[in-house]
Design a protein around this motif. Sequence first.
Motif, PDB file in Angstrom:
ATOM      1  N   GLY A 149      -3.479  -7.401  14.954  1.00  0.00           N
ATOM      2  CA  GLY A 149      -4.108  -6.538  13.969  1.00  0.00           C
ATOM      3  C   GLY A 149      -3.174  -5.669  13.150  1.00  0.00           C
ATOM      4  N   VAL A 150      -1.864  -5.860  13.292  1.00  0.00           N
ATOM      5  CA  VAL A 150      -0.919  -5.057  12.509  1.00  0.00           C
ATOM      6  C   VAL A 150      -0.994  -5.465  11.033  1.00  0.00           C
ATOM      7  CG1 VAL A 150       1.136  -6.534  12.757  1.00  0.00           C
ATOM      8  CG2 VAL A 150       1.412  -4.084  12.498  1.00  0.00           C
ATOM      9  N   GLN A 151      -0.861  -4.484  10.155  1.00  0.00           N
ATOM     10  CA  GLN A 151      -0.817  -4.745   8.718  1.00  0.00           C
ATOM     11  C   GLN A 151       0.588  -5.204   8.365  1.00  0.00           C
ATOM     12  OE1 GLN A 151      -3.357  -4.392   6.105  1.00  0.00           O
ATOM     13  NE2 GLN A 151      -1.750  -5.668   5.233  1.00  0.00           N
ATOM     14  N   CYS A 152       0.720  -6.437   7.914  1.00  0.00           N
ATOM     15  CA  CYS A 152       2.023  -6.986   7.549  1.00  0.00           C
ATOM     16  C   CYS A 152       2.336  -6.680   6.087  1.00  0.00           C
ATOM     17  CB  CYS A 152       2.047  -8.496   7.802  1.00  0.00           C
ATOM     18  SG  CYS A 152       1.963  -8.906   9.553  1.00  0.00           S
ATOM     19  N   LEU A 153       3.568  -6.916   5.729  1.00  0.00           N
ATOM     20  CA  LEU A 153       4.030  -6.632   4.374  1.00  0.00           C
ATOM     21  C   LEU A 153       3.736  -7.789   3.433  1.00  0.00           C
ATOM     22  CD1 LEU A 153       7.529  -5.194   5.296  1.00  0.00           C
ATOM     23  CD2 LEU A 153       5.487  -3.892   4.674  1.00  0.00           C
ATOM     24  N   LYS A 154       3.273  -7.440   2.252  1.00  0.00           N
ATOM     25  CA  LYS A 154       3.124  -8.427   1.186  1.00  0.00           C
ATOM     26  C   LYS A 154       4.489  -8.581   0.515  1.00  0.00           C
ATOM     27  CE  LYS A 154      -1.568  -6.881   0.359  1.00  0.00           C
ATOM     28  NZ  LYS A 154      -2.433  -6.116  -0.532  1.00  0.00           N
TER      29      LYS A 154
END
Length: 97
Positions: free
Chosen positions: A29-34
């Motif tokens: 559920g971690v927000q990854c980098l675009k």
Amino acid sequence: MKDSRYPPDWPQLALDKKQSVSWVCERCGVQCLKPGDGKGLLKEERYRLRMAVHHCDYDPGNNSPSNLMALCSSCHLHYHRRQQGNISLGQLSLKFY
């Protein structure tokens, strides 16, 4: 050198998968980098938050949506640890200083 087991449209397939989950790891559920994000972060943090697309059956030729998972680097490494997957030695590693 590009792995010939991946189809020519793999970059677009992988991007579509990442976008379909809003760049959120499907395991933790971690927000990854675009692409282009992460300015100001340490190199290690940018690497940890990089998103990869994993083939659940470890077959890069099977790109059906049900076989693909969007994962952060740590979770992708978790799936390949102790597996006889499609990665070469050293391809997935995390460096900490």
